[in-house]
Design a protein around this motif. Structure first.
Motif, mmCIF file in Angstrom:
data_model
loop_
_atom_site.group_PDB
_atom_site.id
_atom_site.type_symbol
_atom_site.label_atom_id
_atom_site.label_comp_id
_atom_site.label_asym_id
_atom_site.label_seq_id
_atom_site.Cartn_x
_atom_site.Cartn_y
_atom_site.Cartn_z
ATOM 1 N N MET A 1 -3.747 -3.929 -4.890
ATOM 2 C CA MET A 1 -2.619 -2.693 -5.204
ATOM 3 C C MET A 1 -2.218 -2.971 -6.404
ATOM 4 S SD MET A 1 -2.413 -1.342 -2.169
ATOM 5 C CE MET A 1 -0.843 -0.319 -2.220
ATOM 6 N N GLY A 2 -1.578 -1.697 -7.229
ATOM 7 C CA GLY A 2 -1.005 -1.575 -8.294
ATOM 8 C C GLY A 2 -1.817 -2.459 -9.465
ATOM 9 N N THR A 3 -1.187 -3.059 -10.149
ATOM 10 C CA THR A 3 -1.986 -3.765 -11.452
ATOM 11 C C THR A 3 -3.213 -4.401 -10.672
ATOM 12 O OG1 THR A 3 -0.169 -4.255 -12.730
ATOM 13 C CG2 THR A 3 -1.700 -5.527 -13.043
ATOM 14 N N SER A 4 -3.249 -5.171 -9.772
ATOM 15 C CA SER A 4 -4.407 -5.676 -9.044
ATOM 16 C C SER A 4 -5.444 -4.684 -8.488
ATOM 17 C CB SER A 4 -3.994 -6.423 -7.774
ATOM 18 O OG SER A 4 -3.219 -7.522 -8.065
ATOM 19 N N LEU B 1 1.610 2.481 -15.794
ATOM 20 C CA LEU B 1 2.311 1.832 -14.968
ATOM 21 C C LEU B 1 3.367 0.670 -15.398
ATOM 22 C CD1 LEU B 1 2.601 0.848 -11.808
ATOM 23 C CD2 LEU B 1 0.932 -0.644 -12.130
ATOM 24 N N LYS B 2 2.761 0.211 -16.344
ATOM 25 C CA LYS B 2 3.675 -0.864 -16.888
ATOM 26 C C LYS B 2 5.018 -0.192 -17.747
ATOM 27 C CE LYS B 2 2.959 -4.014 -15.802
ATOM 28 N NZ LYS B 2 1.731 -4.290 -15.108
ATOM 29 N N GLU C 1 7.329 1.020 -14.726
ATOM 30 C CA GLU C 1 7.936 -0.054 -14.167
ATOM 31 C C GLU C 1 9.216 -0.587 -14.970
ATOM 32 O OE1 GLU C 1 5.570 -2.972 -11.776
ATOM 33 O OE2 GLU C 1 4.607 -2.572 -13.706
ATOM 34 N N THR D 1 0.427 -9.713 -0.587
ATOM 35 C CA THR D 1 0.808 -8.216 -0.388
ATOM 36 C C THR D 1 0.392 -7.662 1.034
ATOM 37 O OG1 THR D 1 0.724 -8.354 -2.873
ATOM 38 C CG2 THR D 1 0.193 -6.034 -1.473
ATOM 39 N N VAL E 1 8.588 -9.642 -13.097
ATOM 40 C CA VAL E 1 8.212 -8.649 -11.863
ATOM 41 C C VAL E 1 6.883 -7.860 -12.476
ATOM 42 C CG1 VAL E 1 9.067 -6.710 -10.447
ATOM 43 C CG2 VAL E 1 10.368 -8.646 -10.556
ATOM 44 N N ALA E 2 7.058 -7.498 -13.580
ATOM 45 C CA ALA E 2 5.773 -6.693 -13.963
ATOM 46 C C ALA E 2 4.729 -7.611 -14.272
ATOM 47 C CB ALA E 2 6.022 -5.688 -15.253
ATOM 48 N N SER E 3 3.498 -7.519 -13.607
ATOM 49 C CA SER E 3 2.379 -8.317 -14.086
ATOM 50 C C SER E 3 1.723 -8.157 -15.292
ATOM 51 C CB SER E 3 1.288 -7.978 -12.740
ATOM 52 O OG SER E 3 0.268 -9.375 -12.587
ATOM 53 N N SER F 1 -5.164 -10.089 -5.741
ATOM 54 C CA SER F 1 -3.754 -10.243 -5.332
ATOM 55 C C SER F 1 -3.407 -11.294 -6.270
ATOM 56 C CB SER F 1 -3.536 -10.369 -3.898
ATOM 57 O OG SER F 1 -2.168 -10.364 -3.759
ATOM 58 N N GLN F 2 -2.135 -11.093 -7.102
ATOM 59 C CA GLN F 2 -1.609 -12.377 -7.721
ATOM 60 C C GLN F 2 -0.977 -13.151 -6.940
ATOM 61 O OE1 GLN F 2 1.724 -14.108 -8.634
ATOM 62 N NE2 GLN F 2 2.216 -12.076 -8.069
ATOM 63 N N SER F 3 -0.243 -12.554 -5.892
ATOM 64 C CA SER F 3 0.671 -13.450 -4.985
ATOM 65 C C SER F 3 -0.125 -13.950 -3.943
ATOM 66 C CB SER F 3 1.927 -12.623 -4.233
ATOM 67 O OG SER F 3 1.152 -11.703 -3.596
HETATM 68 C C1 F6R Z 1 2.872 -4.056 -11.357
HETATM 69 C C2 F6R Z 1 2.911 -5.044 -10.324
HETATM 70 C C3 F6R Z 1 2.525 -4.652 -8.829
HETATM 71 C C4 F6R Z 1 1.511 -5.579 -8.226
HETATM 72 C C5 F6R Z 1 1.079 -5.193 -7.034
HETATM 73 C C6 F6R Z 1 0.306 -6.199 -6.255
HETATM 74 O O1 F6R Z 1 3.302 -4.825 -12.639
HETATM 75 O O2 F6R Z 1 3.061 -6.341 -10.455
HETATM 76 O O3 F6R Z 1 1.818 -3.222 -9.041
HETATM 77 O O4 F6R Z 1 0.280 -5.602 -9.135
HETATM 78 O O5 F6R Z 1 2.539 -5.025 -6.001
HETATM 79 O O6 F6R Z 1 0.688 -7.389 -6.292
HETATM 80 P P1 F6R Z 1 -0.209 -8.724 -5.774
HETATM 81 O O7 F6R Z 1 -1.237 -8.676 -6.985
HETATM 82 O O8 F6R Z 1 0.612 -9.782 -5.705
HETATM 83 O O9 F6R Z 1 -1.195 -8.435 -4.764
#
Ligand code: F6R
Length: 614
Positions: A306-309, A490-491, A494, A358, A404-406, A353-355
């Motif tokens: 999702m998003g940046t990922s 997106l950046k 955001e 998600t 918060v912004a990746s 997914s960074q986290s």
């Molecule tokens: C943008 C951002 C979000 C995440 C998205 C997915 O700066 O941080 O778009 O990329 O919510 O999050 P993860 O990567 O944690 O699954």
């Protein structure tokens, strides 16, 4: 999405709770609250709408005293960000107090039942049913811990809960259902902690244990007892926390976002360092679970996030095709999960997914598992849910990302996807040794190249002054840089709240061109690559309609100097690694536009770092 902390021990709980919440504010900052049980067994609840600072101000130095308590920072789902809707929430008799992350999907039915039994509700939240349910079990004579367990069995949806009872102030009880973010238990010396995320615990302990979905834990000042929500006890031992607290401090930068942008060269270096060797050139992915024959069975890769990922996935698609020689597609996880995708055991699903928490990405992974697909996750958080669900993990390894912004997690994820593609390409016999060596040499040059691109920081700051009053922006790119144009947009949205659209440059003539006039600047990614001339034509088209153009170009390439209004020069980069380099000035532009407009860079409105609800 919300942040949760809990403390029990020999120290004053409130300062520890507030400090923990400050470290978790990136999870949500619509309201904050704490509950502490005073030595005389009075429950003190303090909450305030807005950021944590509003709660601290409202305390006016009169911090509640007591040795056990819970705290919460909220990202609103049910009910607006008011004091009444802020957590913690209590039952009728002010004996049970609860903090919650996630959504109680059946709360309307439960609320109706509880109201019929005479429970009055003070908020619009779904959360409030939880303390009332616990209370209703306790009025039937059930003990506190068991009442929490039975409540966990009644509520539906993914969530994490921590509960405290006034008459049982020596214990905190927590549970986790599904994938709405975790609960981490921290072990101290004569004190114990709970938190939704590690950063809240790291100043206090390096010994932690993670709660899996379907598990609950009861802590007192000395230890933790784990069990399944279904009943049986579970053995779990503390392990060393994967991060150190020094790594998550701002280190002199004004914002985490700027720190994380600027540390990309060293972090990407660190991330690829342990995974690459050169004599002979090879990739080592310790979490890669498949044998070479299993890899050769793979006939398709589906990348999802999702998003940046998701934008990382879109670049990763090119890696899978060009480096691994496998047909690949990239799909938004929230769409993939519901579309009825066709997957099988010859499909490799790569989630990014960074986290690792998600909700939509985890749901797409569940669907992939249901259909028997092979799965690898690209993730930055050890022990997170996606790492437990996939067959194997490639850790991004760029250290905790707090802004918060990746930013650095995107470049790290791209490096991880690139390495995964090399690993697959080698196993499939698609790459010969010479090609592996040249691909890895290209990747090894990325930290230096990003460092050079970041030298444009002051130019990006000046451009933010020149264009900072624009209300709309267009970002254009082609080929492997098309997703980077989308990421640039997106950046900007955001963190600076400027409306921006990212498009494949070829799509511009099919609609977006109607928007172009002198008040809508275009950022065009136009490096020296095979698509450069096509990008130049698109830039000419923008200029012919009176638009202003900021072109990101390769150093020393002058053909756009007379056409574009401003040039951001980046170093010449091998095509496949170029997205990791070209994204850097776009991150800096977003940062400095936000600064120029006085925005809260690290905590943009309405956003949360981890989106654990659909
Ligand atoms: C943008 C951002 C979000 C995440 C998205 C997915 O700066 O941080 O778009 O990329 O919510 O999050 P993860 O990567 O944690 O699954």
């Amino acid at each position: 999405m919300c942040g949760i902390v809990g403390y029990i021990g020999g120290k004053q709980a409130a300062p520890i709770l507030i400090d923990g919440l400050a470290r978790l504010e990136y999870r949500g900052y619509d309201s904050a609250g704490i509950a502490v049980i005073e030595p005389g067994s009075a429950l003190i609840v303090r909450k305030a709408p807005g950021k944590l600072s509003a709660l601290v101000d409202s305390l006016k130095g009169a911090t509640p005293e007591g040795f056990s308590g819970i705290g919460h920072t909220r990202w609103a789902t049910h009910g607006s960000p008011t004091e009444a809707n802020a957590h913690p929430h209590t039952d009728c008799s002010q004996q049970v107090v609860v903090v919650h992350n996630g959504i109680v999907e059946n709360y309307l039915a439960l609320k109706e039942d509880l109201q019929k039994q005479g429970h009055p509700f003070a908020s619009e939240t779904d959360t409030e049913v939880i303390p009332h349910l616990i209370e209703s079990y306790m009025t039937e004579g059930v003990g506190f811990e068991e009442a929490v367990r039975l409540t966990a069995q009644r509520i539906q949806g993914a969530q994490a809960v921590v509960a405290l009872h006034v008459k049982d102030k020596g214990r905190l009880v927590a549970f986790r259902l599904g994938n709405a973010g975790g609960i981490t238990v921290g072990y101290g010396n004569g004190e114990m902690f709970l938190a939704s995320d590690l950063p809240a615990l790291l100043p206090y302990t390096s010994q932690v244990a993670f709660l899996a979905p379907g598990e609950m834990v009861t802590i007192d000042a000395a230890d933790a007892r784990f069990r399944s929500i279904k009943g049986p006890a579970i053995r779990k031992y503390p392990q060393a926390a994967p991060y150190d607290s020094v790594a998550i401090a701002k280190e002199g930068f004004r914002h985490f976002m700027l720190k994380e942008i600027m540390e990309q060269p060293s972090m990407v270096h660190r991330a690829i360092g342990g995974k690459v060797s050169f004599e002979p050139a090879d990739v080592h992915l310790p979490g890669f679970p498949f044998t070479d024959p299993q890899v050769r069975e793979i006939n398709r890769v589906v990348l999802t996030g999702m998003g940046t990922s998701l934008y990382a996935c879109m670049v990763g698609r090119t890696y899978m095709e060009h480096i691994a020689g496998i047909p690949a597609e990239a799909d938004n996880a929230s769409e993939l999960r519901y579309r009825g995708p066709i997957l099988d055991d010859r499909t490799l699903v790569v989630s990014v997914s960074q986290s690792g928490e998600t909700a939509d990405t985890l749901a797409a992974m569940e669907e992939a598992a249901r259909q028997g697909a092979k799965q690898i996750t690209i993730c930055n958080v050890e022990g997170s849910q996606s790492t437990r669900m996939a067959h194997g993990t490639v850790f991004i390894g760029v250290g905790p990302e707090i802004g918060v912004a990746s930013t650095k997690c995107l470049t790290g994820a791209l490096a991880a996807l690139y390495l995964l593609a090399v690993r697959l390409g080698k196993a499939r016999g698609f790459l010969n040794q010479g090609r592996v060596e040249s691909l890895l040499n290209d990747l090894a040059s990325v930290p230096r190249l990003i460092g050079q691109a970041l030298e444009q920081e002051h130019l990006c700051e000046r451009l933010s002054q020149k264009y900072g009053d624009a209300f709309n922006f267009l970002f254009l790119g082609r080929g492997i840089n098309m997703p980077i144009a989308m990421e640039g947009a997106l950046k900007l949205k955001e963190v600076s709240y400027i409306h921006a659209e990212g498009y494949p440059a070829g799509e511009m003539k099919h609609g977006p061109i109607a928007l172009i006039d002198k008040s809508m600047p275009t950022v065009a990614l136009a490096p020296s690559d095979a698509l450069h001339d096509k990008m130049r034509s698109n830039i000419e088209e923008v200029k012919a309609r009176g638009g202003k153009v900021i072109a990101v170009v390769t150093q020393g390439q002058h053909d756009l100097a007379d056409i574009a209004d401003d040039l951001i020069e980046v170093p010449l980069s091998p095509y496949l690694v170029s997205p990791m380099v070209h994204v850097a000035p776009l991150q800096l532009l977003a940062y400095y536009f936000a600064i120029k407009r006085g925005c809260d860079v690290d905590q943009p409105r309405n956003l949360a770092k981890t989106v654990t609800v659909e």
